[in-house]
Design an enzyme around this catalytic site. Sequence first.
Site, PDB file in Angstrom:
ATOM      1  N   SER A 265      46.966   4.054  42.563  1.00 28.91           N
ATOM      2  CA  SER A 265      46.386   2.772  42.167  1.00 28.91           C
ATOM      3  C   SER A 265      45.544   2.190  43.296  1.00 28.91           C
ATOM      4  CB  SER A 265      47.501   1.790  41.816  1.00 28.91           C
ATOM      5  OG  SER A 265      48.155   1.401  43.009  1.00 28.91           O
ATOM      6  N   LYS A 266      44.800   1.165  42.940  1.00 28.02           N
ATOM      7  CA  LYS A 266      43.977   0.491  43.944  1.00 28.02           C
ATOM      8  C   LYS A 266      44.846  -0.052  45.078  1.00 28.02           C
ATOM      9  CE  LYS A 266      41.150  -3.689  44.204  1.00 28.02           C
ATOM     10  NZ  LYS A 266      41.244  -3.754  45.645  1.00 28.02           N
TER      11      LYS A 266
END
Length: 508
Positions: A265-266
Amino acid sequence: MNSRKVRVRFAPSPTGPLHMGGVRTALFNYLFAKKLGGDFLLRIEDTDQTRYVPGAEEYIIEALNWCGLKPVEGPGIGGEFGPYRQSERKEIYREYAQQLVDSGHAYYAFDTPDELNVLRAEAEANKEVFSYDLHTRDRLNNSLTLSPEEVQQKLDAGEPAIIRFKMPENTDVIEKDLIRGEVKFNTNQLDDKVLFKADGMPTYHLANVVDDHLMQITHVIRGEEWLPSMPLHILLYQALGWSENRPQFAHLPLILKPTGKGKLSKRDGDKMGFPVFPLEWKDPKTGDVSRGYREDGYFPEAFVNLLALLGWNAGTEQEFFKMEELIEQFSLERVVKSGARFDPEKAKWFNRHYFQQKDEEELAEAFKPILAEKGVDANDELIVRVVGMVKERCEFVADLWEQASYFFVAPGSYDEKTVKKKWKEDTPEKMQEIVTLFNSVESWDAATIKEAFSTFMNDKGWGFGVVMVPIRLALVGTSAGADLFDICELIGKSETISRIQKAIEQLG
Ligand code: GLU
């Protein structure tokens, strides 16, 4: 069905910046098409107006361009199956939604969002999840429970109506996914998905199937998160009478966090200091900036190479692949089912490889904007020579400044540890003599300087380290850097002398 020309699509929704997993999906589609002489097209799936983010479509196109993944059809490109933006195809979907209602595969539902929320809350209170499906549809407000007259009345009155798919009862949907092999779903586990919304827009499911059919897509290659949608899509093809020509499916594995646990994920990128987006992205609402591979200094060929190996391998030891080699060697059979762990260190290693492959002229060109930003005005020949000297120590173009700034500007400070260790009481005196020596060197090239220096040192009987490190400290500011005499030559005689004098002044 396999004699048709291979046509694949990348079908992102413009809801924000494209994640690197999205770029990998585009890449695998592209490679598959290229390998088989097929078409790779871009379709923008923007039917969910609530999730639309301005700038996202442009971002997607720019990212594909940067990676060299050029679609042959798409928004802004054209093609005989356009338009390629779903919001511009609204009218097409209504017709097929109607066809599904008429043939009994779908039905109108008039339940208001409030009514459904009540049902959801009730279910939740019983620790259950409300689902609009074969168990509940018979007691809800829809064209299966209302009389045809009532339905018509509501439609005529313009009451908000949505169209839902009538999921068949207890049917096994079995499909051979090209990556996963046989996958089986029982329809009793599936709900009656919305196909057409009250705002006149289709949902993803309907638009996706209709477009893949009309655009003559032969293979749907997409992320694993879409696997649960596959049975509905297959049933939609059946219900629309399109089974014979429908595409085959291939669901790509997830890209996992560096720890191997969970989807990348970011937040992982923010925490560990690497980008998860191909290009920098500025959120139009918050103004927050997310870093991108391009802006972080990755070469597109390194980025493509590292993406290709997230879930695919050639079955050999080979790890470096140019685009042409990927096209030649790619196959879905060699895409793995299990998640692919992303390793940020390996990403840098790929960049290092492509950095080292580039010639000095090209790197010098890329270095110039950084030099300009630093206010350095140097000629091309010098830049190329400097790059040649420090290249080996770099992974990114930005590293060049770190490794070579002293060729262009005098050090602003001196490394304390080295000063402590090597700048002795008698060093200024010795440095003064070096200044005198250097002043006497007439032909200012590395070889001549070195020779003069060696002769001088022999005469003096000084140990090399006693003098070399202080000179280096004066010229570079640290004990590191390129060959000392090369540095002297490149920065020039007067600059060399002035830096030594400055060090004498400052370090005493
Ligand atoms: N619009 C979907 C997405 O954003 C496309 C999924 C598919 O390829 O079917 O990923």
